[in-house]
Design an enzyme around this catalytic site. Structure first.
Site, PDB file in Angstrom:
ATOM      1  CG  HIS A 131       8.937  -1.227   2.554  1.00  0.00           C
ATOM      2  ND1 HIS A 131       8.261  -2.332   2.983  1.00  0.00           N
ATOM      3  CD2 HIS A 131       8.246  -0.169   3.027  1.00  0.00           C
ATOM      4  CE1 HIS A 131       7.181  -1.949   3.676  1.00  0.00           C
ATOM      5  NE2 HIS A 131       7.153  -0.645   3.724  1.00  0.00           N
TER       6      HIS A 131
ATOM      7  CD  GLU B 292       4.151  -1.457   6.110  1.00  0.00           C
ATOM      8  OE1 GLU B 292       4.306  -0.284   6.478  1.00  0.00           O
ATOM      9  OE2 GLU B 292       3.802  -1.744   4.945  1.00  0.00           O
TER      10      GLU B 292
ATOM     11  CG  HIS C  81      -0.358  -0.135   2.540  1.00  0.00           C
ATOM     12  ND1 HIS C  81      -1.020  -0.686   3.607  1.00  0.00           N
ATOM     13  CD2 HIS C  81       0.849   0.218   3.008  1.00  0.00           C
ATOM     14  CE1 HIS C  81      -0.231  -0.649   4.674  1.00  0.00           C
ATOM     15  NE2 HIS C  81       0.903  -0.103   4.328  1.00  0.00           N
TER      16      HIS C  81
ATOM     17  CG  HIS D  52       1.497   4.247   7.351  1.00  0.00           C
ATOM     18  ND1 HIS D  52       0.309   3.731   6.909  1.00  0.00           N
ATOM     19  CD2 HIS D  52       2.467   3.455   6.833  1.00  0.00           C
ATOM     20  CE1 HIS D  52       0.546   2.666   6.154  1.00  0.00           C
ATOM     21  NE2 HIS D  52       1.841   2.475   6.098  1.00  0.00           N
TER      22      HIS D  52
END
Lengths: 147, 293
Positions: B193, B240, B12, B59
């Site tokens: 990431h 995540e 996302h 976030h």
């Protein structure tokens, strides 16, 4: 018995755990305040005055003023929070992340387009990958002292 | 009876949302990524659910350091797109499904999972980018969405095993809801990431794909992956991925009781679509659609 923190030997990485969170509480809450447009305007108008409204340490304030995200992280900042500073400055996440590597924006983007940074040599402190301390800074930005 | 019929998994990345909002999807940088979602948008049209349970991480948007719920379920009527510092995304308001959400909260807490019940929150790119990827740019989202937020920002974050077990509990909750509803569960975020430090930009294509293989074929084994493996192999924000295990655990081929071999043999899942791409901004993008058969 001490707490289990197996993530302390990952090079170039600060895991935001409860200890970091406690240290960075006010820094990160300052970042949260930038989610409101009027606060962004007030910060941009006088950064020092705005920062002085928060009970942050001098090191935290200096790190923010210098936009040195590595220093911010060491002082308890978290990248998801610090991203609000970059957003206020009109920077993308890629520009922010790249700024922490010592590479120029172009160098970092080129690395990502070429498939990103390899995990090889970068899993544990003491290996020889490009994220290891003895290979910093990685790019032109760091060498020119402009980072 | 309500039933979970499919699960959708996707990264996302905020830059994906910006690319959609700014009309950049056909630019050379973005075109290969959006091509990977063309099938998905068609599939969505042909398989429109009544409700989506959307597992995502906030976030530092709705939850600051004032409160850090490990699991939070949205029981509100609606949710506004959040201003994450760039101004809110120009996307539709998210309609909730308060009745099903409240039912899930009641059931899942009684199954010994602590959920924080949230009646007011704005939703950030973690929730809206997957909707954009799967639905395009409609006037309104095609169905109600139940936001299900997981803390993967401040450690300790929940283990993959706990997320997997939570998925099972959510399925049980959904199946005890009296109304006939076709429910999708989406697990979002993740793939390689790292957004921080000298190691920023880490991408491990091999590890991501091996993890995907295992999550599809042997999710119980995948759930045993310890946090440190995600960090070392897929970067600090690769953590995540534990959220995908909530959606995976909700699929019907995962028996509630792992020793119930008969139940395990009675169901299977079909991979409808799989896609992987590097890079989007700082990350690898993974995407998967599974249907219960």
């Amino acid at each position: 018995m001490s707490l289990d923190k197996p993530y302390l030997d990952v090079p170039g990485t600060i895991i935001f755990d409860a200890e970091q969170s406690r240290k960075g509480y006010h820094l990160n809450q300052f970042c949260m305040s930038l989610m409101k447009a009027p606060n962004r305007e007030r910060f941009k108008a006088d950064e020092v005055a705005y920062l002085n409204e928060w009970p942050m340490t001098d090191e935290q304030k200096q790190a923010v003023l210098a936009r040195d995200l590595n220093r911010c992280m060491a002082a308890g900042g978290n990248i998801y929070f610090l991203a609000k500073i970059g957003a206020t400055d009109g920077k993308s996440f890629q520009q922010m992340a790249g700024s922490m590597t010592g590479m120029t924006e172009d160098e970092y983007r080129a690395m990502m387009l070429a498939g990103g940074r390899s995990a090889q040599g970068n899993r544990v402190v003491g290996e020889d990958g490009d994220a290891q301390a003895h290979h910093q800074p990685q790019g032109q930005a760091g060498r020119q002292g402009t980072n | 009876m309500a039933k979970i019929t499919a699960s959708v998994f996707t990264s996302h990345v905020p830059a994906i949302g910006a690319a959609i909002d700014l009309g950049k999807t056909t630019e050379p940088y973005w075109q290969p990524l959006f091509k990977g979602y063309e099938y998905s948008k068609q599939w969505m049209k042909g398989n429109k659910p009544d409700v989506i349970i959307l597992v995502f991480n906030d976030h530092a948007t709705a939850f600051s350091l004032e409160m850090i719920p490990t699991f939070a379920i949205g029981t509100a009527e609606s949710y506004q797109p959040a201003d994450e510092g760039w101004g809110p995304r120009p996307v539709p308001v998210v309609r909730g499904h308060p009745e099903l959400a409240a039912h899930i909260a009641q059931s899942v807490i009684q199954q010994d999972f602590d959920l924080t019940i949230v009646n007011k929150m704005d939703v950030d790119h973690g929730l809206t980018v997957p909707l954009s990827l799967m639905c395009g740019q409609p006037e309104a989202w095609p169905c109600p969405v139940i936001p299900f937020a997981v803390n993967v920002v401040q450690y300790p974050v929940p283990s993959g095993q706990r997320c997997f077990n939570l998925g099972k509990a959510i399925r049980k909750a959904v199946e005890s809801f009296d109304e006939d509803l076709n429910v999708h569960i989406w697990g979002t975020g993740g793939m390689s990431h790292q957004l921080q430090g000298a190691r920023a930009g880490l991408i491990n294509r091999e590890w991501d794909n091996a993890w995907l293989d295992q999550m599809i074929a042997d999710p119980a084994a995948c759930a045993a992956t310890p946090h440190i493996d995600y960090v070392r192999e897929a970067g600090s924000e690769g953590i995540e991925l534990v959220m995908w295990l909530i959606a995976r655990g909700a699929m019907s081929d995962v028996p509630y009781d792992a020793t119930d071999l008969e139940a395990a043999r009675a169901h299977s899942v079909e991979v409808k679509h799989r896609f992987y791409h590097v890079p989007a901004s700082n990350t690898a993008v993974g995407h998967l659609i599974l249907e219960n058969t």
